[in-house]
Design a protein around this motif. Structure first.
Motif, PDB file in Angstrom:
ATOM      1  N   ASN A 393     -12.775   9.766 -40.825  1.00  0.00           N
ATOM      2  CA  ASN A 393     -12.040   8.903 -39.899  1.00  0.00           C
ATOM      3  C   ASN A 393     -10.639   8.538 -40.400  1.00  0.00           C
ATOM      4  O   ASN A 393     -10.036   7.585 -39.930  1.00  0.00           O
ATOM      5  CB  ASN A 393     -12.845   7.617 -39.582  1.00  0.00           C
ATOM      6  CG  ASN A 393     -12.392   6.955 -38.298  1.00  0.00           C
ATOM      7  OD1 ASN A 393     -11.953   7.625 -37.363  1.00  0.00           O
ATOM      8  ND2 ASN A 393     -12.466   5.620 -38.254  1.00  0.00           N
ATOM      9  N   PRO A 425     -17.334   5.805 -41.706  1.00  0.00           N
ATOM     10  CA  PRO A 425     -17.622   4.409 -41.360  1.00  0.00           C
ATOM     11  C   PRO A 425     -18.901   4.259 -40.546  1.00  0.00           C
ATOM     12  O   PRO A 425     -19.349   3.137 -40.309  1.00  0.00           O
ATOM     13  CB  PRO A 425     -16.401   3.991 -40.535  1.00  0.00           C
ATOM     14  CG  PRO A 425     -15.821   5.259 -40.024  1.00  0.00           C
ATOM     15  CD  PRO A 425     -16.119   6.303 -41.047  1.00  0.00           C
ATOM     16  N   LEU A 426     -19.471   5.375 -40.121  1.00  0.00           N
ATOM     17  CA  LEU A 426     -20.614   5.311 -39.217  1.00  0.00           C
ATOM     18  C   LEU A 426     -21.483   6.535 -39.493  1.00  0.00           C
ATOM     19  O   LEU A 426     -20.962   7.626 -39.689  1.00  0.00           O
ATOM     20  CB  LEU A 426     -20.074   5.371 -37.779  1.00  0.00           C
ATOM     21  CG  LEU A 426     -21.007   5.152 -36.617  1.00  0.00           C
ATOM     22  CD1 LEU A 426     -21.433   3.698 -36.566  1.00  0.00           C
ATOM     23  CD2 LEU A 426     -20.289   5.518 -35.314  1.00  0.00           C
ATOM     24  N   PRO A 439     -17.693   9.121 -31.688  1.00  0.00           N
ATOM     25  CA  PRO A 439     -18.222   7.819 -32.095  1.00  0.00           C
ATOM     26  C   PRO A 439     -17.307   7.137 -33.112  1.00  0.00           C
ATOM     27  O   PRO A 439     -17.425   5.941 -33.343  1.00  0.00           O
ATOM     28  CB  PRO A 439     -19.565   8.171 -32.738  1.00  0.00           C
ATOM     29  CG  PRO A 439     -19.868   9.561 -32.293  1.00  0.00           C
ATOM     30  CD  PRO A 439     -18.567  10.231 -32.054  1.00  0.00           C
ATOM     31  N   LEU A 440     -16.398   7.899 -33.710  1.00  0.00           N
ATOM     32  CA  LEU A 440     -15.496   7.321 -34.706  1.00  0.00           C
ATOM     33  C   LEU A 440     -14.287   6.655 -34.056  1.00  0.00           C
ATOM     34  O   LEU A 440     -13.595   5.865 -34.676  1.00  0.00           O
ATOM     35  CB  LEU A 440     -15.018   8.395 -35.682  1.00  0.00           C
ATOM     36  CG  LEU A 440     -16.089   9.003 -36.596  1.00  0.00           C
ATOM     37  CD1 LEU A 440     -15.529  10.161 -37.383  1.00  0.00           C
ATOM     38  CD2 LEU A 440     -16.655   7.948 -37.530  1.00  0.00           C
ATOM     39  N   PHE A 442     -10.416   6.764 -32.338  1.00  0.00           N
ATOM     40  CA  PHE A 442      -9.195   7.463 -32.740  1.00  0.00           C
ATOM     41  C   PHE A 442      -8.979   7.237 -34.231  1.00  0.00           C
ATOM     42  O   PHE A 442      -8.744   6.105 -34.654  1.00  0.00           O
ATOM     43  CB  PHE A 442      -7.973   6.918 -32.003  1.00  0.00           C
ATOM     44  CG  PHE A 442      -7.973   7.165 -30.519  1.00  0.00           C
ATOM     45  CD1 PHE A 442      -8.216   8.430 -30.013  1.00  0.00           C
ATOM     46  CD2 PHE A 442      -7.694   6.136 -29.637  1.00  0.00           C
ATOM     47  CE1 PHE A 442      -8.193   8.664 -28.640  1.00  0.00           C
ATOM     48  CE2 PHE A 442      -7.665   6.357 -28.264  1.00  0.00           C
ATOM     49  CZ  PHE A 442      -7.919   7.627 -27.764  1.00  0.00           C
ATOM     50  N   ALA A 443      -9.029   8.285 -35.016  1.00  0.00           N
ATOM     51  CA  ALA A 443      -8.797   8.135 -36.460  1.00  0.00           C
ATOM     52  C   ALA A 443      -7.369   7.657 -36.683  1.00  0.00           C
ATOM     53  O   ALA A 443      -6.433   8.146 -36.051  1.00  0.00           O
ATOM     54  CB  ALA A 443      -9.021   9.464 -37.161  1.00  0.00           C
ATOM     55  N   LEU A 444      -7.245   6.681 -37.573  1.00  0.00           N
ATOM     56  CA  LEU A 444      -5.914   6.146 -37.863  1.00  0.00           C
ATOM     57  C   LEU A 444      -5.223   7.031 -38.890  1.00  0.00           C
ATOM     58  O   LEU A 444      -5.856   7.514 -39.821  1.00  0.00           O
ATOM     59  CB  LEU A 444      -6.076   4.724 -38.414  1.00  0.00           C
ATOM     60  CG  LEU A 444      -4.905   3.765 -38.214  1.00  0.00           C
ATOM     61  CD1 LEU A 444      -4.647   3.515 -36.732  1.00  0.00           C
ATOM     62  CD2 LEU A 444      -5.212   2.445 -38.925  1.00  0.00           C
TER      63      LEU A 444
HETATM   64  C1  LIG Z   1     -12.061   4.843 -37.037  1.00  0.00           C
HETATM   65  O1  LIG Z   1     -10.733   4.397 -37.236  1.00  0.00           O
HETATM   66  C2  LIG Z   1     -10.199   3.712 -36.107  1.00  0.00           C
HETATM   67  C3  LIG Z   1      -8.767   3.411 -36.411  1.00  0.00           C
HETATM   68  O2  LIG Z   1      -8.656   2.627 -37.559  1.00  0.00           O
HETATM   69  C4  LIG Z   1     -10.995   2.473 -35.807  1.00  0.00           C
HETATM   70  O3  LIG Z   1     -10.508   1.873 -34.635  1.00  0.00           O
HETATM   71  C5  LIG Z   1     -12.455   2.863 -35.619  1.00  0.00           C
HETATM   72  O4  LIG Z   1     -13.247   1.689 -35.446  1.00  0.00           O
HETATM   73  C6  LIG Z   1     -12.962   3.634 -36.792  1.00  0.00           C
HETATM   74  N1  LIG Z   1     -14.301   4.087 -36.518  1.00  0.00           N
HETATM   75  C7  LIG Z   1     -15.368   3.451 -37.020  1.00  0.00           C
HETATM   76  C8  LIG Z   1     -16.714   3.984 -36.603  1.00  0.00           C
HETATM   77  O5  LIG Z   1     -15.296   2.517 -37.793  1.00  0.00           O
END
Ligand SMILES: *[C@@H]1O[C@H](CO)[C@@H](O)[C@H](O)[C@H]1NC(C)=O
Ligand SMILES: *[C@@H]1O[C@H](CO)[C@@H](O)[C@H](O)[C@H]1NC(C)=O
Ligand SMILES: *[C@@H]1O[C@H](CO)[C@@H](O)[C@H](O)[C@H]1NC(C)=O
Ligand SMILES: *[C@@H]1O[C@H](CO)[C@@H](O)[C@H](O)[C@H]1NC(C)=O
Ligand SMILES: *[C@@H]1O[C@H](CO)[C@@H](O)[C@H](O)[C@H]1NC(C)=O
Ligand SMILES: *[C@@H]1O[C@H](CO)[C@@H](O)[C@H](O)[C@H]1NC(C)=O
Ligand SMILES: *[C@@H]1O[C@H](CO)[C@@H](O)[C@H](O)[C@H]1NC(C)=O
Ligand SMILES: *[C@@H]1O[C@H](CO)[C@@H](O)[C@H](O)[C@H]1NC(C)=O
Ligand SMILES: [Cu+2]
Length: 572
Positions: A393, A425-426, A439-440, A442-444
């Motif tokens: 992510n 993160p998930l 499910p992630l 938009f990757a920052l």
């Molecule tokens: C992935 O990164 C984006 C941007 O920071 C964030 O909004 C999103 O919640 C993240 N995904 C997870 C599953 O945490």
């Protein structure tokens, strides 16, 4: 001209205050070369095209040295573009400064400037290559880098009659920098290439290529040749085959393998294979051919053409060569069989056992995604978004004001953060093709790196994700080789898959094509201080962010501390 330094183990770097121990036996040489990078007009596919080329040729010159030698390469940038050169597969022990990726280990060599790369080849031999590591310039700025065993040492196989570099490439009827810029601006897939090439030549299946634009290899009946095959294509894995002939793979990515006999090989961009070919068929002419192994699901059309060269037996006519039957473009079983059959040759020169104690475990998702277009730009990707890519992510953001290595060395804050996550993160069903959105989210974008203690053993599970489309991403690690403990399809199973790990003789390499919609497990020892890029070697995915960086700290001894930068390192 190589300068001999017989009878000494000490190589002094000019303009540098430290001395490095060269590992080799009785003698090591300084191998000095110049590379002149400038515009060149070449004819391909019936038309002239201005390209950025090295020393007036495509591919550029082959550089040869021996294990233990010190390379001193002066790069003169007379092209209109910012430039850096990467020495693909070379460990760069204590010379991270010479590794080359733009804004990772150095700022670019500006048009009109020059820079001298200095590094010693320690504990490595085989087929490497050099290529530009800026924008898409490596499409035409590349060449072979051949490291032979040090004097008095031999190959772990009978000495071949001749050695032949075969560089597989990709050609555009366009300025590749423009192709890349337009795709970035619009957030879309770039234009496909117009041809694949063997040693810069497309071959008979393309227009205007029959005579001078077809690579020919003359062979003497009965002799054995060492083909040093390099996939230098930008965006495509390639199947490669020679009609009627068996290929015996003896090394990949410059590490020796148990001999593996096959009629087909597949290489991802960045990978190399050393293959023994014996001219043991009836005197005649045979095509060698390469075309993509294309495995992305839901993808737009790809460059589905075929490059050919001709293998001609001495005394034979080149008329009517036999054509090999290549696998279907999407033949994943054939590609996977090849990649998963390779094992390292235990006890061969520079063989390294698998470290057993793991210090750092990472689970990294790799895959494509989408991201907002940005500002008031107009993107033409799905739903007006732009294509993006991420690892755990995080979509890698390139620095611009200085290299990450300078930031590390001088301890400058604000250039990167050492918080690249060890896990996504998930936890989700990574390879589920049915998900309508990631499910992630938009990757920052972020310049987030993973810091490693000196000599830490790192184990990484790379897991492909399905959103936008599964695809086999060739992940390339700078500064190290890694052991490939296992690979497979679907989601990695942390209970059962470790039981399949090969801890005895896994293939040891620098680039792994992670199975499409699958996973691969790597292990490496971070025994080289510096800043090391880990990225997808499809150039289309690199600016989308399919990259991260390992920052390896200094160790406790003089031989584990990164020396200061060369005085002439380019400034931003
Ligand atoms: C992935 O990164 C984006 C941007 O920071 C964030 O909004 C999103 O919640 C993240 N995904 C997870 C599953 O945490
Ligand atoms: C080199 O080629 C580029 C791209 O075609 C062109 O813009 C530039 O003017 C050329 N430079 C020289 C010195 O010919
Ligand atoms: C590249 O070209 C330059 C200038 O002609 C020449 O001096 C140099 O030796 C060449 N380098 C190689 C590696 O062939
Ligand atoms: C991409 O391909 C299209 C269609 O063939 C062509 O019109 C366009 O000029 C190409 N773009 C670049 C940057 O080469
Ligand atoms: C290549 O793709 C085009 C469409 O993009 C298709 O018309 C053609 O049949 C394909 N050729 C081969 C050899 O698969
Ligand atoms: C939007 O476009 C205008 C006009 O081209 C420009 O002045 C402005 O800086 C742009 N804004 C952003 C956020 O890119
Ligand atoms: C690095 O760690 C390995 C164990 O994983 C150990 O055998 C080796 O001696 C260490 N090397 C150095 C230079 O500390
Ligand atoms: C070339 O590199 C310099 C120094 O980092 C930078 O300022 C400039 O923007 C770069 N040019 C391009 C076209 O990227
Ligand atoms: Cu990729």
């Amino acid at each position: 001209m190589p300068v001999m330094m017989a009878g000494t183990h000490l190589v002094l770097f000019i303009g540098c205050t430290i001395a490095l121990l060269a590992s080799s036996t009785a003698s090591a040489s300084i191998v000095e070369h110049s590379l002149h990078v400038q515009n060149l007009t070449v004819w391909r596919l019936c038309r002239p095209q201005v390209i950025t080329a090295v020393n007036g040729s495509l591919p550029g010159p082959t550089i040869k040295a021996r294990e233990g030698d010190t390379l001193v390469i002066h790069v003169f940038n007379r092209s209109p573009y910012n430039l850096t050169i990467h020495w693909h597969g070379i460990f760069q022990r204590l010379t991270s400064w010479a590794d080359g990726p733009n804004y990772i280990t150095q700022c670019p060599i500006l048009p009109g400037s020059m820079y001298t790369y200095r590094f010693t080849i320690t504990g490595q031999e085989g087929t490497f290559w050099w290529h530009a590591h800026v924008s898409w310039l490596r499409a035409t700025v590349y060449g072979a880098l051949i490291i032979r065993p040090s004097r008095g040492h031999t190959y772990p196989f009978p000495k071949p009659y001749k050695e032949v570099p075969l560089l597989l490439g990709e050609w555009w009827n366009a300025n590749v920098v423009d192709v890349e810029d337009v795709s970035q601006l619009l957030g879309i897939n770039p234009n496909n290439s117009d041809a694949y090439t063997i040693n810069g030549k497309p071959g008979v299946l393309y227009p205007c290529s029959r005579k001078r634009q077809t690579y020919k290899l003359k062979v003497v009946p009965g002799k054995t040749y060492l083909l040093r095959i390099i996939n230098a294509a930008l965006n495509n894995q390639l199947f490669f085959k020679i009609a009627g002939h068996a290929l015996k793979v003896v090394a990949v990515d410059a590490t020796y393998t148990n001999p593996y006999v096959t009629d087909i090989i597949v290489l991802a961009p960045g990978q190399t294979a050393d293959v023994l070919l014996t001219a043991d068929q009836s005197t005649g002419a045979y095509y060698m051919a390469g075309h993509p192994y294309f495995n992305a699901e839901n993808a737009s059309p790809f460059a589905n053409t075929t490059t050919t060269g001709i293998l001609i037996y001495e005394g034979a006519s080149s008329a009517n060569p036999k054509m090999p039957l290549l696998p279907a473009f999407n033949d994943t079983p054939t590609a996977h069989k090849f990649s998963s059959s390779l094992t390292s040759l235990v006890g061969a020169p520079h063989w390294v056992p698998v470290p057993s104690k793991v210090d750092e475990r990472m689970f990294i998702t790799i895959g494509l995604g989408l991201s907002p277009c940005g500002g008031n730009a107009t993107c033409l990707g799905p739903n007006g978004l732009r294509f993006s890519a991420s690892m755990n992510n995080v979509s890698f953001q390139w620095a611009t004001s200085m290299s990450l290595l300078e930031a590390f060395y001088y301890n400058i804050k604000g250039i990167y953060t050492a918080d690249f996550p060890d896990v996504p993160p998930l936890v989700f069903d990574y390879t589920n093709r049915g998900l309508s959105q990631s499910p992630l989210g938009f990757a920052l974008k972020g310049t987030r790196v993973k810091k490693l203690k000196y000599n830490a053993t790192v184990e990484i599970v790379l897991q492909n994700t399905a959103f936008v489309g599964v695809e086999n991403h060739p992940m390339h690690l700078h500064g190290f080789n890694f052991h490939v403990l296992a690979q497979g399809f679907g989601n990695f199973d942390p209970i059962n898959d470790p039981k399949k790990f090969n801890l005895v003789n896994p293939v040891f390499r620098n680039t792994i094509g992670v199975p499409v919609g699958g996973w691969a497990v790597l292990r490496f020892q971070a025994d080289n201080p510096g800043v090391w890029l880990f990225h997808c070697h499809l150039d289309v995915h690199l600016p989308w962010g399919l990259a991260t960086v390992f920052v390896v700290e200094n160790g406790p001894t003089l031989s584990s501390i990164l020396p200061p930068p060369p005085a002439d390192l380019p400034k931003c």
